[in-house]
Design a protein around this motif. Structure first.
Motif, PDB file in Angstrom:
ATOM      1  N   HIS A 174     -26.722 -41.233-105.923  1.00 27.49           N
ATOM      2  CA  HIS A 174     -28.002 -40.624-106.275  1.00 27.49           C
ATOM      3  C   HIS A 174     -28.155 -39.244-105.665  1.00 27.49           C
ATOM      4  N   LYS A 175     -27.639 -39.101-104.455  1.00 33.14           N
ATOM      5  CA  LYS A 175     -27.800 -37.815-103.777  1.00 33.14           C
ATOM      6  C   LYS A 175     -26.769 -36.809-104.277  1.00 33.14           C
ATOM      7  N   HIS A 176     -25.524 -37.242-104.400  1.00 36.00           N
ATOM      8  CA  HIS A 176     -24.476 -36.290-104.740  1.00 36.00           C
ATOM      9  C   HIS A 176     -23.880 -36.454-106.126  1.00 36.00           C
ATOM     10  N   GLY A 177     -23.607 -37.693-106.484  1.00 33.25           N
ATOM     11  CA  GLY A 177     -22.773 -37.926-107.663  1.00 33.25           C
ATOM     12  C   GLY A 177     -23.419 -37.537-108.979  1.00 33.25           C
ATOM     13  N   LEU A 178     -24.742 -37.605-109.040  1.00 32.38           N
ATOM     14  CA  LEU A 178     -25.428 -37.362-110.296  1.00 32.38           C
ATOM     15  C   LEU A 178     -26.647 -36.485-110.060  1.00 32.38           C
ATOM     16  N   VAL A 179     -26.974 -35.713-111.066  1.00 32.76           N
ATOM     17  CA  VAL A 179     -28.302 -35.105-111.087  1.00 32.76           C
ATOM     18  C   VAL A 179     -29.144 -36.082-111.895  1.00 32.76           C
TER      19      VAL A 179
ATOM     20  N   ALA B   2     -26.459 -32.569-105.231  1.00 33.04           N
ATOM     21  CA  ALA B   2     -25.558 -32.826-106.350  1.00 33.04           C
ATOM     22  C   ALA B   2     -24.973 -31.525-106.867  1.00 33.04           C
TER      23      ALA B   2
ATOM     24  N   TYR C 159     -22.251 -30.534-104.580  1.00 27.12           N
ATOM     25  CA  TYR C 159     -21.118 -31.414-104.844  1.00 27.12           C
ATOM     26  C   TYR C 159     -20.374 -30.969-106.099  1.00 27.12           C
TER      27      TYR C 159
END
Lengths: 345, 512, 369
Positions: free
Chosen positions: B346-351, C234, C237
């Protein structure tokens, strides 16, 4: 259940609106502007205020009071518009001009360019402006001889000061504000040359910043002055605030108000006197000239002591010593006679 | 129990449709008094929708809800609470600066004149806590208490409101193993006290441990209801996913090739200047999966961020195929062939507020064919997303829905598809199966192994020892910012690994 | 065709109807306020509408007052989409007017070119002033709200100094006029609208409105801006340079502000006045962006509502003798209601109405789209 309640309320609000609309219409009839008892006149005069309101306790209000008097005395229809943004000034002037008003007043220096433009675009309309000179065949300009009134309060200040130090707080350094300063200085000079040397002048570059007025006043009072004359609009409220605080601490300081009798707003414990501009008188006098077709279009009317355009506030008797007031009257006569020519710049 | 059961809650033919999808298709379900009923199903099977209807958050399109033998219309959550139903959501709904008591009484404060009478409420909470072994401190501020305690506060909230039917939505997803054990004990205690419990989960282990019966839902339909005592985990898993699933990972022995990644004497400080990595050395060969085992907070996150360029390093070197890549930008690292399935999707993998399409091209949007002359090529982007949806079986109403609206498993699949399809040389998978169900877990594991078999180097960082032991070919143990041991799955077991992770036992060849 | 259809869809959405009902309710409550004050609401509203569309001059002036609101709305919206709050549009407007004034007064260029250069320079002045905020944020970690507010005042006083030093018109409180070659007035339209100050800024504003939508949704830079706005982590990232995007966002946002000042100088006033305060248009832009939910069409509608109300409200004073204080109250009430459809939703408990099923299905739909 709840939904029905809301619908019910909505419905009752609507009914209420309709019912009260009727009342509103009734109110209108008792309005003195359209009432039948006052004298009747076909003239329509409008006023566009400076960026301020008709309750500004300054010249906008004074101008509107003049028009109201005109309405009550002569039955002239009067209306005002208050632009909130610079860009609204022209549409507001146009509202009157295009709406067939016989005369449109503009109060204030900042209206100069718009008035000039509208006058040019509508050569048949009549306009009048206060505190600025517009060169146009259909505009009457009114300039007050602020230096003459300022001279008188200068006399008061020069004779009242205990410390022989005085102050002046101005808004923007414009010709009109400069007149206040120069006249004031001349008045002080005439009765108390030492105090004239110790006159501290601060321009705050702002007509609406109470905080700046307060800090300017603080600087001047700290320097030992005991009376400040201000010509700085809302900024001057800060001067009064500072004086009030100092008075409460036991310091014997005074403020000389401007435009209207400011002792009525700020109390006579700190207001020594006020240099009042009778904008109302000017508005009444010039508007009246519409009737006899004597309207001074293309001319500049100077409102000085003689014309009762400037004066000291009537409440001055409260704080100013009688012998000082006598002196004031002496100088007034001299100025009106032309014995003394008060410098203006 | 005999055939004579008190049915406290019965759902009859409950149907709920959303545009384009039937979330619940004529669901029948019975909950008996004092039992724990597990509701098992894959992500997106319709479990949460069903429970949201029971709790009054959604209205059913068809069907009825009966409580204690009476049909009821459940139109608001407050109605549900009135009828004795309480729900503990996956994400807690607590006010952090409030005390436990304030949170619990929020909305139903006992008043003494105008003042709120917190004292008697706190007393009652203490009594309930003692009775059900919840071990709650009524005066603690929620901000300062552990996740496990927060969950118990949520439980207390519904008990305080007099609930007899308790619904738990994936209660163990956010808990540590020890907290899970505690929670399961509490649930058993509640059932023993006569409360009836529905637990939504996809963790077979937990079901086997505490549930009396298990209702399996698949694609919005009830597949079966089983007595847990006589069922096997395999049987449950098979019903859940609709095919045979092996709960063990099948893989050939690794065939490591050349050394692909080489990390030497890596030092990293966090933003407050604390040393997080203190001289880490290891390497990974092509065609092997190296697992990093360790307790959370021992430097795993920093290691991953340093490897991917998301964090600056203090000193040391990171070489990929012999080329230095420390302190390069994340984009350059990714372009050099590093894929990254991040720990926190939720924090990094996806907007989350981007669509599935937009998320599919999160790392490739700026280049042809996804954009030309700075203009996004929408049809190419959509095709890419469709390809991912197709080949990774992502369950979504379409490519243009927000990633936020998908279930966790499907969100994770978008990330995995994106990272694997970019064809990296080196793939970092951090906690890749967190919160996923059995079917999805096995899918992810298979993908990782397939990558390995295709000659990629894979780094698997996980807090789940099972996962490390099942998937990794080689295991490195990280402790306090250093690699303290290295071992292989065949040479170790959970106990030994656990000790190493606590820094108490070196591996067979320590290089830290 | 598809575009038009999706445009029309906006009106089919529940939220649009809620907004319309809200505005209506605002008018109603405004009417009650006027009744309590003893004024005639029906006459007042009639006068207001007359003032807005009564004659060509007023229509033109209404359009003129809507234009800057669209731009400030866009300025604020760009920053919102990038996850930031640009409360410094006021200052960017002032900087834009300084830039335009300099070019308009000092440079000697042929007519069309002169105006174009003035517009570009004005926009860049505003943009750089905005970027200063971004730079302080990324390099020093200062919250943009703080710097924005301080830079608003800085810009105002810089304008005072600049005007005084280089181009003060003697005996006035304003600068000298720009040269005619830099004017962006559209003479034939001005004639059409009976003297209302219509200028080319109108066309540019409309193009920017379309450009905003395109940039946000169809370009990779818009993608980056939105990504940073929704989730900095994100975006980081994904390899997006967060700082660069923040700079770019504030530059664009500042440019929109700068254009407001530019157009006011080149198309409306022709001079820069030494004003005691900034115009307030930038703050209105915040409300426009919020009301318009940061979409191009929404900003257009919100700015139209705002601008028309503000301009039209003067008619209430003229036609129905409602004093300024009451007018401001009524306008605020209408805007308050327009901005709070959510409140209305709660009041009517729409979700539990008889249309329950449809609505909840659609509600869910909107969540997932």
């Amino acid at each position: 259940m709840k939904k029905k309640g809301w619908l019910l309320m909505l419905a009752s609000v609507m009914v209420l609106t309709l019912v009260l609309s009727g009342c509103g219409a009734k109110n209108k009839e008792t309005d003195p502007a359209t009432g039948g008892s006052a004298p009747k006149s076909d003239l329509k005069v409008g006023l566009v205020t400076d960026l301020g309101s008709v309750n500004d306790k300054s010249f906008n209000q004074s101008a509107w009071e003049g028009l109201q008097k005109l309405r009550d005395e002569k039955g002239v229809s009067v209306k005002y518009m208050e632009p909130k943004k610079d860009a609204e000034i022209i549409p507001n002037l146009n509202q009157f001009v295009k709406g067939g008003y016989d005369l449109t007043w503009a109060t204030g220096f900042t209206m100069m360019d718009p008035v000039k433009q509208i006058a040019g675009e509508n050569p048949n309309a009549k306009l009048a402006i206060i505190d600025a000179e517009v060169q146009a065949p259909n505009v009457a300009s009114v300039l007050f001889q602020e230096h003459e009134g300022s001279f008188l309060v200068g006399v008061i200040a020069g004779l009242t000061t205990k410390t022989n130090k005085l102050g002046f707080v101005g808004g923007l350094e414009l010709p009109v504000i400069k007149r206040f300063e120069v006249g004031f200085r001349a008045g002080v000079e005439a009765v108390n040359p030492e105090a004239a040397k110790n006159l501290k002048v601060i321009y705050t570059a702002d007509f609406s910043r109470v905080d700046k007025g307060k800090s300017a006043a603080s600087t001047i009072y700290e320097g030992g002055a005991d009376i400040i004359f201000h010509a700085s609009g809302m900024t001057g409220n800060g001067v009064f605030n500072e004086a009030k605080e100092r008075k409460q601490r036991g310091e014997n300081v005074w403020v000389i108000g401007v435009d209207m009798d400011q002792s009525l707003t700020f109390g006579d414990e700190i207001t020594l006197t006020s240099m009042i501009k009778r904008v109302d008188n000017a508005v009444i006098e010039i508007s009246k000239q519409l009737e006899g077709d004597k309207f001074p279009a293309g001319k500049t009317t100077y409102m000085g002591l003689k014309e009762k355009g400037v004066d000291i506030a009537p409440t001055s008797t409260k704080n100013v010593a009688p012998e000082v007031l006598e002196k004031v009257e002496e100088y007034r006569t001299k100025i009106i006679n032309g014995e003394i020519k008060v410098p203006s710049e | 129990m005999t055939a004579q059961h008190d049915i406290v809650l019965e759902l009859k033919g409950l149907t709920k449709r959303f545009p384009g999808i039937v979330a619940n298709d004529s669901i029948d379900l019975q909950l008996r008094k004092g039992e724990i009923l597990a509701l098992l199903g894959e992500n997106g099977a319709g479990k949460s929708t069903l429970m949201n209807m029971v709790f009054g958050l959604y209205q059913p399109d068809e069907g009825e809800i009966w409580i204690n033998g009476q049909p009821v219309s459940m139109d608001t959550p407050s109605k549900a609470i009135e009828l004795g139903i309480g729900m503990v959501h996956q994400h807690f709904k607590l006010v952090p600066p409030f005390t436990v008591t304030e949170n619990i009484v929020l909305g139903m404060e006992t008043k003494k004149g105008l003042a709120i009478d917190l004292k008697s409420s706190a007393q009652r909470i203490q009594e309930l806590s003692d009775r059900y072994n919840l071990n709650i401190k009524p005066h603690a501020v929620v901000d300062t208490i552990s996740v496990g305690m927060q969950q118990r506060v949520e439980i207390m909230k519904i008990l305080y409101r007099g609930a007899d039917i308790l619904i738990f939505d994936e209660p163990t997803a956010v808990l540590t193993p020890q907290e899970i054990t505690e929670l399961l004990a509490i649930l058993k205690g509640l059932a023993a006290e006569g409360k009836s419990i529905i637990i939504i989960t996809h963790k077979l282990k937990e079901i086997m441990e505490i549930a009396d019966r298990c209702t399996v839902i698949r694609r919005g339909k009830v597949i079966d209801t089983l007595e847990v005592a006589t069922a096997s985990p395999e049987a449950l898993a098979e019903r859940m996913v609709g095919r045979n699933v092996s709960l063990h990972v099948d893989k050939e022995a690794a065939q490591p090739g050349e050394r692909l990644l080489e990390v030497k004497d890596l030092h990293v400080k966090d933003s407050s200047g604390q040393d997080m990595l203190r001289g880490v050395n290891f390497d990974i060969r092509a065609g092997e999966i190296v697992g990093i085992a360790g307790v959370d907070g021992n430097g795993q996150s920093e290691l991953i961020e340093a490897l991917t360029g998301m964090m600056k390093i203090e000193s040391g070197s990171i070489r990929l195929e012999g080329k230095e890549m420390a302190n390069l930008s994340p984009r350059t690292v990714s372009e050099r062939g590093v894929g990254h399935i991040p720990q926190d999707r939720h924090k990094h993998g996806l907007v989350l507020d981007f669509t599935v399409s937009e998320n599919s091209v999160l790392k490739s949007y700026y280049n042809s064919p996804m954009s030309k002359l700075g203009i996004l090529q929408e049809s190419n982007i959509r095709k890419e997303a469709e390809r991912f949806i197709e080949s990774y079986d992502i369950r979504t109403p379409g490519t243009e829905v927000l990633a936020r609206s998908l279930s966790g498993g499907n969100q994770q699949k978008i990330i995995i598809a994106r990272e694997i399809e970019a064809n990296p040389k080196f793939l970092i998978a951090a906690q890749p199966t967190r919160g996923l169900d059995v079917g999805a877990i096995s899918f992810v594991h298979k993908q990782l192994i397939a990558e390995r078999d295709a000659g990629k180097a894979v780094l698997l960082v996980s807090f789940e020892l099972d996962e490390i032991l099942d998937v990794a070919d080689r295991i490195l143990v990280i402790f306090n910012g250093q690699i303290v041991g290295e071992t292989t799955p065949s040479a170790t077991n959970e106990q030994k690994l656990g000790l190493m992770m606590a820094g108490k036992l070196g591996g067979e060849s320590s290089n830290g | 065709m598809a575009k038009l259809k999706s445009l029309m869809n906006v009106f089919r959405q529940e939220s649009i109807w809620i907004s319309i009902i809200s505005i209506f309710l605002g008018l109603l409550i405004g009417a009650i306020v006027m009744l309590i004050g003893g004024y005639e609401p029906i006459l007042a509203y009639q006068s207001m509408i007359e003032k807005i569309v009564g004659n060509p001059y007023d229509i033109g002036e209404t359009i003129r007052s809507i234009m800057p609101l669209i731009l400030t709305g866009l300025a604020v919206a760009v920053a919102f989409r990038g996850g930031m709050f640009n409360i410094g549009v006021e200052g960017q407007i002032v900087m834009g007017s300084i830039g335009a004034l300099f070019v308009g007064y000092f440079l000697d260029l042929p007519p069309v070119l002169h105006a174009i250069v003035a517009i570009v320079v004005g926009a860049i002045f505003g943009g750089l002033w905005g970027m200063l905020v971004a730079w302080l944020k990324t390099s020093r970690g200062i919250n943009e709200v703080v710097t924005c507010i301080m830079l608003n005042w800085s810009a105002l006083y810089i304008s005072h100094i600049v005007v005084r030093m280089f181009m003060m018109e003697e005996g006035t409180a304003r600068s000298k006029l720009i040269q005619d070659s830099a004017s962006i007035e559209i003479p034939f339209l001005i004639q059409w609208f009976d003297g209302a100050r219509i200028h080319w800024g109108f066309i540019i504003t409309m193009l920017l409105l379309v450009g905003y939508s395109f940039y946000m949704n169809k370009t990779k830079w818009g993608y980056e801006l939105r990504a940073v706005g929704s989730s900095k982590h994100a975006a980081h990232y994904a390899g997006i340079s967060v700082n660069k995007t923040i700079h770019r966002t504030f530059f664009i946002s500042g440019m929109m502000g700068g254009l407001v000042g530019t157009f006011e100088i080149l198309g409306v006033f022709k001079y820069l006045a030494i004003a005691p305060t900034t115009s307030g248009l930038g703050f209105d832009g915040i409300a426009v962006a919020l009301l318009g939910m940061n979409t191009a069409i929404g900003i257009l509608l919100a700015a139209a509502l705002f601008g028309a109300l503000m301009y039209g409200s003067q008619g209430m004073s003229f036609g129905a003798d409602v004093p300024g204080e009451v007018i401001r109250m009524v306008v605020s009430i209408i805007i308050f209601f327009a901005a709070a459809p959510g409140m209305l939703r709660v009041l009517f408990k729409l979700r539990r109405s008889t249309r329950r099923k449809e609505v909840s299905a659609r509600g869910n739909d909107s969540v997932s789209h």
